[in-house]
Motif scaffolding. Structure first.
Motif, PDB file in Angstrom:
ATOM      1  N   PHE A   1       0.832  -1.196   0.000  1.00 20.63           N
ATOM      2  CA  PHE A   1       0.000   0.000   0.000  1.00 20.63           C
ATOM      3  C   PHE A   1       0.868   1.248   0.000  1.00 20.63           C
ATOM      4  O   PHE A   1       2.020   1.225   0.423  1.00 20.63           O
ATOM      5  N   ALA A   2       0.278   2.336  -0.486  1.00 21.64           N
ATOM      6  CA  ALA A   2       1.003   3.597  -0.538  1.00 21.64           C
ATOM      7  C   ALA A   2       0.063   4.756  -0.223  1.00 21.64           C
ATOM      8  O   ALA A   2      -1.136   4.706  -0.487  1.00 21.64           O
ATOM      9  N   SER A   3       0.635   5.771   0.368  1.00 22.77           N
ATOM     10  CA  SER A   3      -0.038   7.053   0.518  1.00 22.77           C
ATOM     11  C   SER A   3       0.336   7.893  -0.691  1.00 22.77           C
ATOM     12  O   SER A   3       1.517   8.164  -0.928  1.00 22.77           O
ATOM     13  N   VAL A   4      -0.663   8.283  -1.479  1.00 19.34           N
ATOM     14  CA  VAL A   4      -0.401   8.942  -2.757  1.00 19.34           C
ATOM     15  C   VAL A   4      -1.226  10.227  -2.865  1.00 19.34           C
ATOM     16  O   VAL A   4      -2.410  10.242  -2.511  1.00 19.34           O
ATOM     17  N   THR A   5      -0.600  11.273  -3.351  1.00 15.68           N
ATOM     18  CA  THR A   5      -1.307  12.507  -3.647  1.00 15.68           C
ATOM     19  C   THR A   5      -1.507  12.604  -5.156  1.00 15.68           C
ATOM     20  O   THR A   5      -0.541  12.521  -5.919  1.00 15.68           O
ATOM     21  N   TYR A   6      -2.758  12.731  -5.566  1.00 14.88           N
ATOM     22  CA  TYR A   6      -3.114  12.889  -6.975  1.00 14.88           C
ATOM     23  C   TYR A   6      -3.789  14.241  -7.189  1.00 14.88           C
ATOM     24  O   TYR A   6      -4.421  14.790  -6.280  1.00 14.88           O
ATOM     25  N   ARG A   7      -3.676  14.750  -8.422  1.00 17.31           N
ATOM     26  CA  ARG A   7      -4.454  15.899  -8.857  1.00 17.31           C
ATOM     27  C   ARG A   7      -5.442  15.422  -9.914  1.00 17.31           C
ATOM     28  O   ARG A   7      -5.060  14.755 -10.883  1.00 17.31           O
ATOM     29  N   LEU A   8      -6.729  15.761  -9.730  1.00 16.81           N
ATOM     30  CA  LEU A   8      -7.754  15.499 -10.737  1.00 16.81           C
ATOM     31  C   LEU A   8      -8.347  16.835 -11.155  1.00 16.81           C
ATOM     32  O   LEU A   8      -8.913  17.553 -10.327  1.00 16.81           O
ATOM     33  N   PHE A   9      -8.234  17.174 -12.439  1.00 17.87           N
ATOM     34  CA  PHE A   9      -8.750  18.447 -12.934  1.00 17.87           C
ATOM     35  C   PHE A   9     -10.073  18.251 -13.666  1.00 17.87           C
ATOM     36  O   PHE A   9     -10.255  17.275 -14.398  1.00 17.87           O
ATOM     37  N   LYS A  10     -10.989  19.200 -13.469  1.00 19.16           N
ATOM     38  CA  LYS A  10     -12.256  19.234 -14.187  1.00 19.16           C
ATOM     39  C   LYS A  10     -12.082  20.200 -15.357  1.00 19.16           C
ATOM     40  O   LYS A  10     -12.232  21.407 -15.219  1.00 19.16           O
ATOM     41  N   LEU A  11     -11.735  19.663 -16.519  1.00 21.98           N
ATOM     42  CA  LEU A  11     -11.341  20.498 -17.647  1.00 21.98           C
ATOM     43  C   LEU A  11     -12.472  20.653 -18.664  1.00 21.98           C
ATOM     44  O   LEU A  11     -13.375  19.817 -18.738  1.00 21.98           O
ATOM     45  N   PRO A  12     -12.411  21.715 -19.468  1.00 26.19           N
ATOM     46  CA  PRO A  12     -13.351  21.843 -20.595  1.00 26.19           C
ATOM     47  C   PRO A  12     -13.201  20.648 -21.528  1.00 26.19           C
ATOM     48  O   PRO A  12     -12.176  19.953 -21.529  1.00 26.19           O
ATOM     49  N   HIS A  13     -14.199  20.413 -22.342  1.00 28.88           N
ATOM     50  CA  HIS A  13     -14.174  19.236 -23.228  1.00 28.88           C
ATOM     51  C   HIS A  13     -13.202  19.396 -24.388  1.00 28.88           C
ATOM     52  O   HIS A  13     -12.814  18.420 -25.019  1.00 28.88           O
ATOM     53  N   THR A  14     -12.808  20.623 -24.695  1.00 30.27           N
ATOM     54  CA  THR A  14     -11.848  20.843 -25.775  1.00 30.27           C
ATOM     55  C   THR A  14     -10.506  21.259 -25.189  1.00 30.27           C
ATOM     56  O   THR A  14     -10.424  22.206 -24.412  1.00 30.27           O
ATOM     57  N   ASN A  15      -9.454  20.548 -25.552  1.00 29.44           N
ATOM     58  CA  ASN A  15      -8.113  20.847 -25.067  1.00 29.44           C
ATOM     59  C   ASN A  15      -7.416  21.895 -25.924  1.00 29.44           C
ATOM     60  O   ASN A  15      -7.717  22.051 -27.113  1.00 29.44           O
ATOM     61  N   GLU A  16      -6.476  22.575 -25.324  1.00 24.12           N
ATOM     62  CA  GLU A  16      -5.585  23.453 -26.064  1.00 24.12           C
ATOM     63  C   GLU A  16      -4.669  22.601 -26.956  1.00 24.12           C
ATOM     64  O   GLU A  16      -4.475  21.407 -26.701  1.00 24.12           O
TER      65      GLU A  16
END
Length: 341
Positions: free
Chosen positions: A249-264
């Motif tokens: 097991f691991a303690s993990v920090t993640y980032r989850l972004f709520k992005l627009p449907h169209t990417n740059e």
């Protein structure tokens, strides 16, 4: 089963545990997952000792660029993370903590005025509401309400992780992120581990296989999870260790972004500085670190994050025909491989 799990967790964190050292693992000692900044240390030093002693997280969860932000802390417990964040967002920002445990909420609420005074604020910039992280709407939390969501070793305690992530995505503003530390496993858990009350309450029984996080995030509307930091967790109880066996097991920090449907498109970016405590460089995740004044070519997804999030004013983005130094898609699922399980 879901109600039974929630009742067990509520009893464990509201009655059985009285202080951090009552836990059966070193999960609360994994602050090595990231270096604490000067500002966070200063805020932490002002947190009341009663709040500090009832801390069961995976190391303090403090993202960057917080001034004026409106933050939601999922499973806020006695309020340690919430109070540190409340100082960092400043008097014009606000932190809402949500927890299902009355005892923990009582402690958090008791010290609201105390912390406002310690921070030099005219009034508290915090509130603590009772509710379940699987159903934020029932607690009165609206769509697109928050600039940032944090959580510290709580999602693993939920029997319905998809609901937790879906609700987080719903109440988060577009372009912003769910920045959270949690426990993950290197495999799907056996029924013996999942059905063990103590192991579930300690976080092991409900730990996701990290691959499943990627699937759930995509299903509810988040972009690909971005691994920020990780550290292995050791079980300190021989009886529980025997049940866990070879699982790690691991303690993990993640980032989850709520992005627009169209990417740059693929873009050249330059970090201009200006993020408190990160003036010279800013780490987005374990792949991308941006040094001040240094141009880097990034993927469309990274460009979208930098353009639409609270980091936008800190970067200059320029269209380019050059390609990133590596193909993010081919390395997107590195996951916990970074821990050498």
């Amino acid at each position: 089963m879901s109600k039974e799990i929630l009742d067990n967790v509520k009893e464990y964190y509201g009655t059985v545990l009285q202080k951090s050292c009552d836990l059966k693992s070193d999960v609360c000692c994994t602050a090595k997952t990231r270096v604490m900044t000067k500002s966070a240390k200063e805020a932490l030093a002002l947190v009341h000792e009663d709040v500090d002693s009832r801390y069961y997280g995976c190391g303090l969860i403090v993202p960057e660029c917080l001034e004026g932000m409106k933050i939601l802390d999922l499973g806020s417990g006695a309020g340690k993370d919430s109070y540190v964040l409340s100082r960092l967002v400043g008097e014009q920002g606000h932190v809402t903590g949500i927890d299902m445990t009355d005892g923990q909420l009582d402690v958090a609420r008791k010290y609201q005025q105390y912390h406002a005074g310690k921070f030099g604020f005219s009034k508290p910039n915090t509130d603590f509401v009772k509710g379940f992280i699987e159903n934020l709407g029932a607690a009165g939390l609206a769509d697109n309400q928050f600039d940032l969501i944090v959580s510290n070793c709580v999602v693993n305690l939920s029997p319905d992780k998809r609901a937790v992530l879906a609700e987080a995505c719903r109440v988060l503003k577009e372009g912003e992120e769910f920045f959270f530390g949690d426990m993950y496993a290197d495999r799907n858990q056996s029924e013996e581990i999942r059905q063990n009350k103590m192991l579930w309450c300690e976080g092991f029984g409900g730990s996701l296989w990290w691959e499943d996080l990627y699937k759930i995030a995509a299903e509810v509307g988040f972009s690909r999870p971005r691994l920020f930091a990780a550290a292995k967790i050791n079980v300190t109880n021989a009886e529980l260790e025997a049940i866990i066996g070879d699982s790690q097991f691991a303690s993990v920090t993640y980032r989850l972004f709520k992005l627009p449907h169209t990417n740059e498109p693929v873009t050249e970016v330059v970090y201009n500085g200006g993020i408190t405590d990160f003036e010279d460089s800013f780490k987005l995740d374990h792949e991308w670190t941006f040094n001040k004044g240094e141009a880097q070519v990034v993927s469309g997804e990274v460009a979208t994050i930098l353009k639409t999030s609270r980091f936008a004013s800190k970067f200059t983005l320029t269209a380019t025909d050059r390609q990133p130094a590596y193909n993010e898609v081919s390395r997107a699922r590195i996951g916990l491989g970074a821990l050498d399980f």
